[in-house]
Design an enzyme around this catalytic site. Structure first.
Site, short mmCIF file in Angstrom:
data_model
loop_
_atom_site.label_atom_id
_atom_site.label_comp_id
_atom_site.label_asym_id
_atom_site.label_seq_id
_atom_site.Cartn_x
_atom_site.Cartn_y
_atom_site.Cartn_z
N LYS A 1 18.43 5.26 2.16
CA LYS A 1 18.20 4.99 3.58
C LYS A 1 18.55 3.54 3.89
O LYS A 1 18.22 2.64 3.10
CB LYS A 1 16.72 5.28 3.90
CG LYS A 1 16.35 5.14 5.37
CD LYS A 1 14.88 5.51 5.61
CE LYS A 1 14.49 5.44 7.07
NZ LYS A 1 13.07 5.77 7.31
N SER B 1 12.13 9.39 10.74
CA SER B 1 13.27 8.53 10.94
C SER B 1 14.31 8.60 9.82
O SER B 1 15.44 8.16 10.01
CB SER B 1 12.80 7.07 11.06
OG SER B 1 12.21 6.63 9.84
N SER C 1 8.02 9.86 8.25
CA SER C 1 9.49 9.80 8.23
C SER C 1 10.18 10.36 6.99
O SER C 1 11.40 10.46 6.98
CB SER C 1 9.95 8.37 8.44
OG SER C 1 9.92 8.08 9.81
N1 GLN Z 1 7.91 9.09 13.95
C1 GLN Z 1 7.05 8.01 13.59
C2 GLN Z 1 7.39 6.77 14.39
O1 GLN Z 1 8.28 6.84 15.20
C3 GLN Z 1 7.10 7.77 12.13
C4 GLN Z 1 8.24 6.94 11.71
C5 GLN Z 1 8.20 6.59 10.26
O2 GLN Z 1 7.46 7.18 9.48
N2 GLN Z 1 8.99 5.58 9.92
O3 GLN Z 1 6.80 5.75 14.23
#
Ligand code: GLN
Length: 493
Positions: free
Chosen positions: A79, A154, A178
């Site tokens: 990532k 994400s 995420s």
């Molecule tokens: N969807 C969540 C957010 O937008 C989690 C994102 C994540 O785990 N990096 O914060």
């Protein structure tokens, strides 16, 4: 069967027996990338030259008859929020478009010690803020199961490339879901280890009290292998915890007899797609048939998890993102009028809309006069959420829930409504608050063919229990063997 379709442990056996070479394997993955990556768009950067060099080194090791680590020669995607020495790391943000880290994250150092082959850096929501990967400043990643839908986020790129067989495994980061949510939406295995299990050194910070790195893999065995490689205390990360790291492959036991699984009633309410609920209930019934005892439990503060998360995470983000000021690295605006104007224009031009929204939310929640009402209160609720889990784990070994309330949705469906997007995290944020380990494993499909994930949670540092349950489930079902059409494979031997 092509090499790119196999798992890391299957490939290791072939590499060890010298049936195949790591260079041949890397070429097979890049061939696959040429074929499907124009549709999936999971990568921001490909690192073929480095990969072939690493593959050559792994081959030399195997040829010398050395005992090689399980991930030697295995193609892995990273990532783009994890720092990779001399390889551009953008966090899918314009503000880091030209950032080339001079150092490796600890997880990268550990992977290189194994002799992995880095295929490239994957797309994500900008600074890991989002649930659909649509917040990337660069491109939209498509879900291999239906190219018109999102892959989750994400870490959408990291999930999509494993699902599309354009990497054998990958790393993502999970702050509020995420890793687990995109794993569920793309039909692969994804695990967030316990907070503190994996070093965050070199992981670009979003919300430091929640961020954790973890693997995406094609099966639970590979998940254990990647965990073995990346876990461990690190003096470069003061929040990493000094506890022994077990050999996680020892938890790959096809037996759940004697284990107690709790099913929290608060997770099966309004907002949960009925087909997703059916798949998850069937999966839990399967585990019961295999000998686990299943009981309903209650986690009464579940309802507050999202509101709490969207105070704490933006508050931490607003502090962490203050460093992007155009001075030391990253994007800088052209021809600013003065210093203040340089900061302002750099940040206005460099950050995307969602990142700006979070910085403003977080700054507001931390500002004088509001800190007690929002930030401190959220911290107290976080403690209540954690105590729910503490009480539950006195009664049960593992908690089973859906990973995501819905399957993948259409691109653009939720972009206009941030609150709708935040609701994607309703099943994953509670465990994030409590720092728990959580895995998502494929557990079925809804009628239109999109995958569904089963989330398994355990008490801190009890990854072994969820691996055992996940492994047993996988050994007795075939969901993880299904492949999206884009792969032209309907399952494998
Ligand atoms: N969807 C969540 C957010 O937008 C989690 C994102 C994540 O785990 N990096 O914060």
């Amino acid at each position: 069967m092509s090499l790119y379709q196999l798992t890391a442990h299957e490939l290791h056996d072939k590499l060890k027996a010298r049936e195949i070479s790591a260079v041949e394997l890397a070429e097979s993955v890049y061939g696959r990338i040429e074929e499907v990556e124009p549709h999936v768009k999971g990568y921001l950067t490909l690192t073929k030259e480095i990969a072939l060099e690493q593959a050559g080194a792994a081959d030399a090791g195997f040829q010398n008859g050395n005992e090689m680590p399980p991930l030697a020669g295995i193609p892995i995607a990273i990532k783009d929020v994890i720092c990779t020495k001399n390889v551009r790391t953008t966090c899918a943000s314009k503000i880091l478009s030209n950032f080339v880290p001079p150092y490796d994250a600890t997880v990268m150092t550990k992977l290189h010690q194994q002799g992995v082959v880095m295929i490239g850096k994957t797309n994500m929501d900008e600074f890991a803020m989002g649930s659909s990967t649509e917040n990337s400043a660069y491109q939209i990643t498509h879900n291999p199961w239906d190219l018109e839908t999102i892959p989750g986020g994400s870490s959408g790129g990291s999930a999509a490339v494993v699902s599309a067989d354009t990497a054998i495994c990958s790393l993502g980061s999970d702050t509020g879901g995420s890793i687990r949510q995109p794993a569920a939406l793309c039909g692969v295995v994804g695990m967030k280890p316990t907070y503190g299990r994996v070093s965050r050194y070199g992981l670009v910070a979003f919300a430091s009290s929640l961020d954790q790195i973890g693997p995406f893999t094609k099966d639970v065995t590979d998940c254990a292998l990647v965990l073995n490689a990346i876990c461990g205390n690190d003096e470069m990360d003061s929040t990493s915890v000094d506890v022994p790291v077990p050999d996680f492959t020892q938890s790959l036991i096809n037996d759940v007899r004697g284990l107690k699984i709790g099913v929290p009633k608060e997770y099966f309410t309004e907002g949960l797609d009925t087909e997703v609920a059916d798949c998850v209930q069937t999966a839990i019934a399967e585990l019961e048939k295999l000998g686990a005892s299943v009981e309903e439990i209650s986690l009464p503060h579940t309802d507050y998890a999202i509101a709490t998360y969207y105070i704490i995470a933006p508050a931490e983000a607003s502090a962490n993102l203050a460093r992007y000021d155009g001075v030391r690295y990253g994007y800088r605006t052209e021809e600013p009028a003065d210093l203040i104007n340089m900061y302002k224009k750099t940040r206005s031009e460099g950050f995307g809309q969602e990142v700006k929204r979070r910085i403003m939310l977080g700054t507001f929640a931390l500002s004088a006069g509001y800190q007690d009402a929002y930030y401190k209160k959220a911290q107290k609720v976080r403690t209540l959420i954690k105590s729910d889990f503490d009480a539950a784990f006195k009664k049960v070994d593992v908690i089973a829930t859906p990973t995501s309330p819905t399957p993948a949705f259409k691109i653009d469906e939720r972009t206009a409504d941030p609150l709708q997007m935040y609701l994607c995290d309703v099943m994953t944020t509670p465990a994030s608050h409590a720092g728990l380990p959580g895995i998502s494993v494929p557990c079925g499909f809804v009628e239109n063919g999109l995958p569904v994930g089963l989330q398994l949670l355990a008490a801190p540092f009890e990854e072994e229990k969820i691996l055992r349950v996940a492994y047993t489930f996988e050994q007795n079902t075939e969901h993880h063997l299904q492949k999206p059409e884009i792969c032209n494979v309907k399952g494998k031997q």
